[in-house]
Write an enzyme that holds these catalytic residues in place. Structure first.
Site, PDB file in Angstrom:
ATOM      1  N   GLU A  50       0.882  -1.085  -0.003  1.00 42.10           N
ATOM      2  CA  GLU A  50      -0.066   0.035   0.037  1.00 42.10           C
ATOM      3  C   GLU A  50       0.911   1.357   0.179  1.00 42.10           C
ATOM      4  O   GLU A  50       2.064   1.299   0.872  1.00 42.10           O
ATOM      5  CB  GLU A  50      -0.890   0.040   1.202  1.00 42.10           C
ATOM      6  CG  GLU A  50      -1.755   1.289   1.420  1.00 42.10           C
ATOM      7  CD  GLU A  50      -2.685   1.336   2.373  1.00 42.10           C
ATOM      8  OE1 GLU A  50      -3.668   0.535   2.371  1.00 42.10           O
ATOM      9  OE2 GLU A  50      -2.643   2.113   3.368  1.00 42.10           O
ATOM     10  N   ARG A 144     -15.768   4.075   4.109  1.00 41.59           N
ATOM     11  CA  ARG A 144     -16.658   5.087   4.545  1.00 41.59           C
ATOM     12  C   ARG A 144     -15.606   6.504   4.471  1.00 41.59           C
ATOM     13  O   ARG A 144     -16.057   7.520   3.706  1.00 41.59           O
ATOM     14  CB  ARG A 144     -17.291   5.181   5.800  1.00 41.59           C
ATOM     15  CG  ARG A 144     -17.836   6.224   6.049  1.00 41.59           C
ATOM     16  CD  ARG A 144     -19.011   6.225   7.304  1.00 41.59           C
ATOM     17  NE  ARG A 144     -19.149   7.504   7.890  1.00 41.59           N
ATOM     18  CZ  ARG A 144     -19.896   7.710   8.932  1.00 41.59           C
ATOM     19  NH1 ARG A 144     -20.590   6.586   9.555  1.00 41.59           N
ATOM     20  NH2 ARG A 144     -20.091   9.029   9.450  1.00 41.59           N
ATOM     21  N   ASP A 146     -12.804   8.961   6.714  1.00 37.96           N
ATOM     22  CA  ASP A 146     -12.693   9.848   7.879  1.00 37.96           C
ATOM     23  C   ASP A 146     -13.842  10.797   8.142  1.00 37.96           C
ATOM     24  O   ASP A 146     -14.016  11.267   6.959  1.00 37.96           O
ATOM     25  CB  ASP A 146     -11.309  10.384   7.916  1.00 37.96           C
ATOM     26  CG  ASP A 146      -9.787   9.815   8.338  1.00 37.96           C
ATOM     27  OD1 ASP A 146     -10.411   8.826   9.043  1.00 37.96           O
ATOM     28  OD2 ASP A 146      -8.935  10.186   7.898  1.00 37.96           O
ATOM     29  N   ILE A 471      21.303   5.698 -29.005  1.00 38.62           N
ATOM     30  CA  ILE A 471      20.050   5.937 -28.232  1.00 38.62           C
ATOM     31  C   ILE A 471      19.356   4.578 -27.968  1.00 38.62           C
ATOM     32  O   ILE A 471      18.353   4.536 -27.161  1.00 38.62           O
ATOM     33  CB  ILE A 471      19.032   7.160 -28.545  1.00 38.62           C
ATOM     34  CG1 ILE A 471      18.563   6.716 -29.732  1.00 38.62           C
ATOM     35  CG2 ILE A 471      19.956   8.382 -28.564  1.00 38.62           C
ATOM     36  CD1 ILE A 471      17.321   7.807 -30.223  1.00 38.62           C
TER      37      ILE A 471
END
Length: 638
Positions: A50, A144, A146, A471
């Site tokens: 997380e 839901r 805070d 490149i």
């Protein structure tokens, strides 16, 4: 699920705190819930991560780099918490939508996006879900959220939702099974709920509303989680339950998290930390040891197959714990030679032009409007449309280093073209530049060199020192096992092949000699262009691509994952020349010698690609380049 800034509420009104193996290319999208269940049924241990959205665009860029690094360890998925009180429009680089979609599309990690009820109307939530779907996000953690500070009588905004279960029902009724939905659980019961058993009933309501699995709030004792799972099973909750793990990383942050989450830290932990609580490194090492042992107990039980880590946007402790547990994968087999995306729309994608191999984020962005992606063969690209890069400073495409550091690497002041050649040479050699600084990137390659480059890095350095500014490149490969640590990709038991490829900028004077020399090499395809198409010289078919990488695998057709395509090359050409000015030239003031030197590369150099079709023999491409340089030197008398 941990999100101290955005905790969540279940249907009791209790606060809920929030919560990729690699992407799945070329075999259809498998939803996250099924992937979790497959691992549980097969007894395959896994982990997930997380992160939370940072406050600044620089922080967002750093977080994406961290996701890239931690993605190398093989997480099954990651999740991004909901940004409370901020601008969550997808145009904002620090929004939850932007971070989550970037991790999906550009980091290639299956991602869960948190969604909260608090502060949002039903219409706003609907808009977010539409955007999430459009951006390739397939997983939602329904919460839901805070409550506002000092709020005793909260009510939803307008026609918004009161509880997480309401949000789950709405998503299911609106989108069916399109989204995999996760919800939060509390091993110790939610502190705002009247009882532990009532909290379990509300969790069951969320699952019955349509949630596919549960991620728990953090805890500090393995037996607490195990008892929680037993209690869930006893009331009929049968879906997977993943334990949320928080590595202890600092004494002050532990106390703060404990306060905000209303979770009591066991006294024995506080007592153990007390004697060295001001020594962050000692606390972190204690946390790694303690967390590793708790995770071992969980994995050795019959109740845990996967672990979900609250990283707090820090990687060291989590990575070390995963290594202690044997879950961190030091090497992950590449499914294809290039970095894949986790966007479900691209799950069947098998072919890309080689030009963007060092700028995969740019390719994904420029093809993000496509409805279909090449599978098996590239085909005729006459109708392919590449999105314009009108803003080179989209945060996921911009240089990852600040201007001051780029100037140290690429030159605070340029005096000649040779200074630029030296930057390319230092990038390849790993040697420090004249200012004593390592060159870790150039505008066309913002990552470290691939392992393949080591095969011919000395040859690359040699030509770069003389104004052939490479490149992109790959060596020839003839029937190497797909398990080869340098060249391998794809499923085990296969064999891979490559044609030698070289792409570079060089002066128009060099190009005139190159045109003559190429006539003696009929096995080489070439395409030479300048920034304004005054030069467009090729022996390639106008529309048909050339396969430069392919693989043969058991029970499959031949796969051709990279091609040199003449139409795509012209789109890449515009980007490649623009990078001179957008990423390098603009570091210097208008009218300065340094700025003019960079502009000269746009005006007086060409972009060249060469393909040696005879992959069985040693490649002739460097022989061609050296002949070109020798001819140019002879003419100039050097």
């Amino acid at each position: 699920m941990l999100n101290i800034k955005s905790s969540h509420l279940d249907s009791s009104g209790a606060n809920e705190d929030s919560r990729s193996d690699s992407p799945q290319p070329a075999h259809g999208y498998q939803c996250l819930a099924n992937r979790i269940n497959d691992r549980i049924q097969g007894g395959t241990k896994f982990f997930s991560l997380e992160f939370f959205p940072p406050r600044t665009p620089t922080g967002a860029s750093n977080l994406i780099e961290m996701c890239d690094r931690m993605g190398l360890g093989g997480p099954l998925f990651c999740d991004i918490t909901w940004k409370v009180g901020g601008d969550n429009r997808p145009e904002n680089p620090t929004s939850t939508l932007t971070i989550a979609s970037t991790v999906v599309n550009y980091c290639g990690l299956d991602t869960i996006m948190h969604m909260t009820c608090v502060g949002q109307t039903k219409s706003q939530i609907s808009d977010i879900l539409v955007r999430a779907k459009d951006l390739g996000i397939r997983n939602i953690l329904a919460l839901r959220g805070d409550l506002p500070p000092d709020c005793d009588n909260w009510a939803p905004s307008g026609d918004g939702f009161t509880f997480a279960a309401d949000l789950v029902r709405f998503i299911r009724s609106s989108y069916g099974d399109y989204f995999t939905i996760a919800v939060a659980g509390y091993p110790n019961g939610h502190p705002d709920c009247s009882s532990y058993h009532q909290d379990l009933q509300h969790l069951k309501e969320k699952v019955e509303a349509g949630a596919s699995f549960i991620i728990t709030q953090l805890f500090f004792r393995a037996e607490m989680f195990i008892n929680f799972v037993k209690d869930c099973r006893a009331i009929g909750i049968s879906c997977p339950i993943l334990p949320g793990i928080l590595p202890i990383q600092a004494y002050a942050s532990l106390k703060n998290i404990s306060k905000l989450s209303k979770l009591e830290v066991p006294q024995e932990i506080l007592d153990s930390l007390l004697s060295f609580k001001d020594d962050d490194e000692a606390v972190r090492q204690f946390g790694i040891s303690y967390c590793s042992e708790m995770c071992r107990q969980l994995l050795n039980s019959e109740f845990v197959c996967g672990l979900h880590f609250y990283t707090m946007n820090r990687e060291f402790a989590t990575v070390q714990i995963l290594k202690n547990l044997g879950l961190w994968k030091d090497t992950i087999r590449r499914s294809l030679p290039w970095k894949t995306s986790a966007n479900p729309v691209r799950c069947m994608e098998e072919v890309r032009p080689i030009f963007w191999s060092s700028r995969p984020q740019s390719y994904i962005y420029r093809t993000s409007d496509w409805d279909e992606f090449p599978n098996g063969r590239w085909g005729n690209s006459a109708s392919a449309s590449f999105r314009d890069l009108t803003d080179y400073y989209l945060f996921c495409l911009a240089p990852r280093l600040p201007k001051a550091e780029l100037l140290k690497m690429w030159g605070t002041e340029l005096k000649s073209e040779q200074d630029v050649w030296d930057v390319f040479s230092c990038y390849l050699s790993g040697e420090k530049n004249k200012q004593g600084v390592m060159v870790t990137c150039i505008p066309w390659c913002d990552e470290s060199l691939s392992a393949e480059t080591s095969v011919f890095v000395k040859q690359l350095i040699s030509v770069n020192q003389r104004g052939v500014l490479t490149i992109n490149s790959q060596p020839s490969v003839n029937c190497v096992p797909s398990s080869d640590p340098v060249h391998g990709w794809g499923n085990p038991g296969g064999y891979v092949f490559q044609k030698a490829y070289l792409e570079f900028f060089t002066s128009k004077e060099n190009v005139e000699h190159l045109k003559v020399i190429l006539k003696d090499y009929p096995q080489v395809n070439y395409h030479i262009v300048d920034s304004k198409y005054d030069t467009d010289y090729t022996n390639c078919h106008e529309l048909q691509p050339i396969a430069v990488t392919w693989g043969i695998f058991p029970s499959k057709e031949v796969i051709q994952p990279t091609v040199v395509d003449p139409v795509a090359f012209k789109s890449w050409k515009d980007e490649a020349f623009s990078l001179w000015l957008e990423h390098w030239g603009k570091l210097y003031d208008e009218g300065t010698v340094s700025r003019n030197i960079i502009s000269n590369f746009v005006d007086n150099y060409c972009l060249v690609n060469l393909v040696d079709n005879d992959f069985v023999k040693e490649s002739c491409l460097f022989e061609i380049v050296h002949k070109m340089l020798s001819a140019a030197s002879s003419l100039s008398g050097v």
